[in-house]
Motif scaffolding. Sequence first.
Motif, PDB file in Angstrom:
ATOM      1  N   ASN A  62       0.978  -1.336   0.205  1.00 29.98           N
ATOM      2  CA  ASN A  62      -0.090  -0.043  -0.028  1.00 29.98           C
ATOM      3  C   ASN A  62       0.688   1.219  -0.017  1.00 29.98           C
ATOM      4  OD1 ASN A  62      -2.803   1.064   0.442  1.00 29.98           O
ATOM      5  ND2 ASN A  62      -1.807   2.057   2.178  1.00 29.98           N
ATOM      6  N   ASP A  63       0.651   2.183  -0.879  1.00 35.84           N
ATOM      7  CA  ASP A  63       1.263   3.398  -1.093  1.00 35.84           C
ATOM      8  C   ASP A  63       2.614   3.417  -1.081  1.00 35.84           C
ATOM      9  OD1 ASP A  63      -1.019   5.101  -1.266  1.00 35.84           O
ATOM     10  OD2 ASP A  63      -1.208   5.232   0.920  1.00 35.84           O
ATOM     11  N   ILE A  64       3.160   2.594  -1.984  1.00 38.46           N
ATOM     12  CA  ILE A  64       4.567   2.080  -2.239  1.00 38.46           C
ATOM     13  C   ILE A  64       4.931   2.121  -3.749  1.00 38.46           C
ATOM     14  CG2 ILE A  64       6.646   0.691  -1.941  1.00 38.46           C
ATOM     15  CD1 ILE A  64       5.779  -0.327   0.699  1.00 38.46           C
ATOM     16  N   ARG A  65       5.723   2.860  -3.838  1.00 40.19           N
ATOM     17  CA  ARG A  65       6.142   2.914  -5.318  1.00 40.19           C
ATOM     18  C   ARG A  65       7.291   2.087  -5.447  1.00 40.19           C
ATOM     19  NH1 ARG A  65       7.855   8.337  -7.568  1.00 40.19           N
ATOM     20  NH2 ARG A  65       8.017   7.239  -9.498  1.00 40.19           N
ATOM     21  N   PRO A  66       7.220   0.985  -6.301  1.00 42.87           N
ATOM     22  CA  PRO A  66       8.414   0.085  -6.398  1.00 42.87           C
ATOM     23  C   PRO A  66       9.548   0.857  -7.198  1.00 42.87           C
ATOM     24  CG  PRO A  66       6.749  -0.369  -7.772  1.00 42.87           C
ATOM     25  CD  PRO A  66       6.028   0.684  -7.242  1.00 42.87           C
ATOM     26  N   ARG A  67      10.624   0.285  -7.049  1.00 42.92           N
ATOM     27  CA  ARG A  67      11.802   0.608  -7.464  1.00 42.92           C
ATOM     28  C   ARG A  67      11.584   0.233  -9.019  1.00 42.92           C
ATOM     29  NH1 ARG A  67      18.084  -1.586  -6.349  1.00 42.92           N
ATOM     30  NH2 ARG A  67      19.111  -0.552  -8.410  1.00 42.92           N
ATOM     31  N   GLY A  68      12.072   1.292  -9.757  1.00 41.89           N
ATOM     32  CA  GLY A  68      12.238   1.243 -11.256  1.00 41.89           C
ATOM     33  C   GLY A  68      10.622   1.595 -11.988  1.00 41.89           C
ATOM     34  N   GLU A  69       9.555   1.897 -11.038  1.00 43.54           N
ATOM     35  CA  GLU A  69       8.307   2.045 -11.457  1.00 43.54           C
ATOM     36  C   GLU A  69       8.392   2.978 -12.765  1.00 43.54           C
ATOM     37  OE1 GLU A  69       3.919   2.698  -9.585  1.00 43.54           O
ATOM     38  OE2 GLU A  69       5.454   4.524  -9.251  1.00 43.54           O
ATOM     39  N   GLY A  70       9.095   4.359 -12.530  1.00 47.41           N
ATOM     40  CA  GLY A  70       9.100   5.278 -13.710  1.00 47.41           C
ATOM     41  C   GLY A  70       9.825   4.815 -14.843  1.00 47.41           C
ATOM     42  N   MET A  71      11.235   4.178 -14.703  1.00 47.74           N
ATOM     43  CA  MET A  71      12.092   3.877 -15.505  1.00 47.74           C
ATOM     44  C   MET A  71      13.092   2.788 -14.960  1.00 47.74           C
ATOM     45  SD  MET A  71      14.424   7.318 -16.357  1.00 47.74           S
ATOM     46  CE  MET A  71      13.343   8.162 -16.668  1.00 47.74           C
ATOM     47  N   THR A  72      13.668   1.975 -15.769  1.00 51.02           N
ATOM     48  CA  THR A  72      14.654   1.297 -15.608  1.00 51.02           C
ATOM     49  C   THR A  72      15.921   1.415 -16.289  1.00 51.02           C
ATOM     50  OG1 THR A  72      13.873  -0.540 -16.983  1.00 51.02           O
ATOM     51  CG2 THR A  72      13.017  -0.705 -14.663  1.00 51.02           C
ATOM     52  N   GLN A  73      17.082   1.166 -15.790  1.00 52.15           N
ATOM     53  CA  GLN A  73      18.541   1.300 -16.398  1.00 52.15           C
ATOM     54  C   GLN A  73      18.318   0.693 -17.677  1.00 52.15           C
ATOM     55  OE1 GLN A  73      21.677   0.945 -14.056  1.00 52.15           O
ATOM     56  NE2 GLN A  73      23.082   1.621 -15.692  1.00 52.15           N
ATOM     57  N   GLY A  74      18.683   1.557 -18.734  1.00 49.44           N
ATOM     58  CA  GLY A  74      18.824   0.827 -20.309  1.00 49.44           C
ATOM     59  C   GLY A  74      17.419   0.819 -21.144  1.00 49.44           C
ATOM     60  N   GLN A  75      16.600   1.129 -20.450  1.00 53.68           N
ATOM     61  CA  GLN A  75      14.929   1.273 -20.943  1.00 53.68           C
ATOM     62  C   GLN A  75      14.823   2.366 -22.028  1.00 53.68           C
ATOM     63  OE1 GLN A  75      11.947   1.811 -18.491  1.00 53.68           O
ATOM     64  NE2 GLN A  75      10.376   2.327 -19.897  1.00 53.68           N
ATOM     65  N   ILE A  76      14.500   2.190 -22.983  1.00 54.93           N
ATOM     66  CA  ILE A  76      14.456   3.194 -24.163  1.00 54.93           C
ATOM     67  C   ILE A  76      13.173   4.175 -23.468  1.00 54.93           C
ATOM     68  CG2 ILE A  76      13.667   3.981 -26.315  1.00 54.93           C
ATOM     69  CD1 ILE A  76      14.776   1.457 -27.273  1.00 54.93           C
ATOM     70  N   VAL A  77      13.364   5.402 -23.263  1.00 54.29           N
ATOM     71  CA  VAL A  77      12.232   6.285 -22.774  1.00 54.29           C
ATOM     72  C   VAL A  77      11.769   7.318 -23.664  1.00 54.29           C
ATOM     73  CG1 VAL A  77      13.136   6.092 -20.389  1.00 54.29           C
ATOM     74  CG2 VAL A  77      13.976   8.123 -21.824  1.00 54.29           C
ATOM     75  N   LEU A  78      12.562   7.442 -24.725  1.00 55.76           N
ATOM     76  CA  LEU A  78      12.079   8.138 -25.912  1.00 55.76           C
ATOM     77  C   LEU A  78      12.681   7.655 -27.117  1.00 55.76           C
ATOM     78  CD1 LEU A  78      12.632  11.943 -24.374  1.00 55.76           C
ATOM     79  CD2 LEU A  78      10.284  10.907 -24.897  1.00 55.76           C
ATOM     80  N   THR A  79      11.881   7.517 -28.039  1.00 57.32           N
ATOM     81  CA  THR A  79      12.110   7.008 -29.555  1.00 57.32           C
ATOM     82  C   THR A  79      12.497   8.179 -30.362  1.00 57.32           C
ATOM     83  OG1 THR A  79       9.974   6.860 -30.101  1.00 57.32           O
ATOM     84  CG2 THR A  79      10.796   4.938 -29.197  1.00 57.32           C
ATOM     85  N   ALA A  80      13.351   7.902 -31.245  1.00 60.73           N
ATOM     86  CA  ALA A  80      13.535   8.911 -32.597  1.00 60.73           C
ATOM     87  C   ALA A  80      12.332   9.260 -33.084  1.00 60.73           C
ATOM     88  CB  ALA A  80      14.651   8.298 -33.508  1.00 60.73           C
ATOM     89  N   GLY A  81      12.351  10.395 -33.482  1.00 63.04           N
ATOM     90  CA  GLY A  81      11.070  10.901 -34.249  1.00 63.04           C
ATOM     91  C   GLY A  81       9.960  11.658 -33.229  1.00 63.04           C
ATOM     92  N   SER A  82      10.503  11.431 -31.802  1.00 59.43           N
ATOM     93  CA  SER A  82       9.458  12.139 -30.785  1.00 59.43           C
ATOM     94  C   SER A  82       9.712  13.682 -30.861  1.00 59.43           C
ATOM     95  CB  SER A  82       9.840  11.582 -29.578  1.00 59.43           C
ATOM     96  OG  SER A  82       9.634  10.105 -29.472  1.00 59.43           O
ATOM     97  N   GLU A  83       8.662  14.433 -30.903  1.00 62.25           N
ATOM     98  CA  GLU A  83       8.966  15.936 -30.905  1.00 62.25           C
ATOM     99  C   GLU A  83       9.243  16.172 -29.558  1.00 62.25           C
ATOM    100  OE1 GLU A  83       6.324  19.806 -31.381  1.00 62.25           O
ATOM    101  OE2 GLU A  83       5.330  18.015 -31.930  1.00 62.25           O
ATOM    102  N   ILE A  84       9.918  17.154 -29.064  1.00 57.87           N
ATOM    103  CA  ILE A  84      10.333  17.726 -27.788  1.00 57.87           C
ATOM    104  C   ILE A  84       9.617  18.623 -27.168  1.00 57.87           C
ATOM    105  CG2 ILE A  84      12.140  18.597 -26.426  1.00 57.87           C
ATOM    106  CD1 ILE A  84      14.187  17.452 -28.353  1.00 57.87           C
ATOM    107  N   THR A  85       8.673  18.195 -26.270  1.00 56.02           N
ATOM    108  CA  THR A  85       7.750  19.121 -25.598  1.00 56.02           C
ATOM    109  C   THR A  85       8.439  19.481 -24.469  1.00 56.02           C
ATOM    110  OG1 THR A  85       6.653  17.318 -24.456  1.00 56.02           O
ATOM    111  CG2 THR A  85       5.773  17.885 -26.812  1.00 56.02           C
ATOM    112  N   PRO A  86       7.524  20.467 -23.498  1.00 55.91           N
ATOM    113  CA  PRO A  86       7.918  20.696 -22.119  1.00 55.91           C
ATOM    114  C   PRO A  86       8.369  19.343 -21.361  1.00 55.91           C
ATOM    115  CG  PRO A  86       6.578  22.470 -22.850  1.00 55.91           C
ATOM    116  CD  PRO A  86       6.599  21.285 -23.926  1.00 55.91           C
ATOM    117  N   GLY A  87       7.509  18.495 -21.256  1.00 60.83           N
ATOM    118  CA  GLY A  87       7.413  17.362 -20.452  1.00 60.83           C
ATOM    119  C   GLY A  87       8.446  16.516 -20.822  1.00 60.83           C
ATOM    120  N   THR A  88       8.717  16.511 -22.151  1.00 59.65           N
ATOM    121  CA  THR A  88       9.977  15.878 -22.761  1.00 59.65           C
ATOM    122  C   THR A  88      10.993  16.459 -22.455  1.00 59.65           C
ATOM    123  OG1 THR A  88       8.655  15.252 -24.717  1.00 59.65           O
ATOM    124  CG2 THR A  88      11.123  14.837 -25.023  1.00 59.65           C
ATOM    125  N   VAL A  89      11.359  17.727 -22.216  1.00 59.69           N
ATOM    126  CA  VAL A  89      12.648  18.419 -21.758  1.00 59.69           C
ATOM    127  C   VAL A  89      12.798  17.861 -20.434  1.00 59.69           C
ATOM    128  CG1 VAL A  89      13.618  20.630 -21.069  1.00 59.69           C
ATOM    129  CG2 VAL A  89      12.562  20.251 -23.255  1.00 59.69           C
TER     130      VAL A  89
END
Length: 347
Positions: free
Chosen positions: A131-158
Amino acid sequence: MSHLSVSDAQAIVLRHVQPGAVEAVALECSLGRVLAEDIFANRDLPPWDVSAMDGYALRSADLGSLPAILTVVDDIKAGDLPHKHVATGEAARIMTGAPVPPGADAVIRVEDTQASADDRVQVDKAVRCGNDIRPRGEGMTQGQIVLTAGSEITPGTVGLLATVKAAQVSVYARPRVAILATGDELEGLEEPLDPNRIPNSNSYALMAQCQVLGIEPVLLGIARDDRDELEQYLRRGLQFDVLLVSGGSSVGVHDHVRPTLEALGVSIHFWRVAMRPGHPLLFGSQENGGVVFGLPGNPVSSMVCFEEFVLPALRHRMGHPRCFRRTVEARLAHDVKVRPGRTEVVR
């Protein structure tokens, strides 16, 4: 040459426009650009199991009988590491984002507890494991692709790029665009007012349409209806990636743009489109990859042609996977007369 449909003309334009070169830019200058590379996570985020709430980290099995009285053995703030193992009958005061201490398997919100002055806390509500625990790597894990080529850079992307410490990113270069107006009848913005002439509004409207895309075009000025003068202006304009010529592309005796471009080695792919406004539209390309648009002299027609043909070409050149604006279906509130065989762009 037959009059092309809008969709056929758009397809021809995109076939002759290729994504531009790739360049590295600082993250601070990347807004609105398009990534030319995949971006990978450089860490697990969060780096530990962390609390999603302000409250107490505890063992969920200790809440079988309520209210439960637990001994507070640690106080963990965001940025701290736990100092104690949470054993049976114990809890640790914890802030949002702080690491969950070993031994604890749940977090109870502070609103569901009552603290006392003797390092004890009363828990009034049972919670399940996790309960109310965010597990390790929930947002991203090392080596994971977080943005792909062709993505427009928005404020959130920055923000995401800063998260993975991408201080520089590879993006598609913005095209170099030149704008040229033609016609003896035109009056430059800096010239004295002459009621018998027409203000050169097209160059500035086209400039603004480019600026919306993040492109700062070069205004070449006004070429008069003289072949030699027009040729000099066009030679300069053809040194850019994209040349926009306003006026002079129709079939009048003084419309010299098309034959002059052909004489300068430009391959003309079409010069009429079955649409209104925007019928006298010219498009050509050079061997070096540069392209030329001959836009109508009418201000509305010029802007419409930019919207339908130049904008998708520029977006494609800048690496955008979606070249055209999104479309929606709607029911007309009144009748619109349309001439068969051509596309009507209605205000």
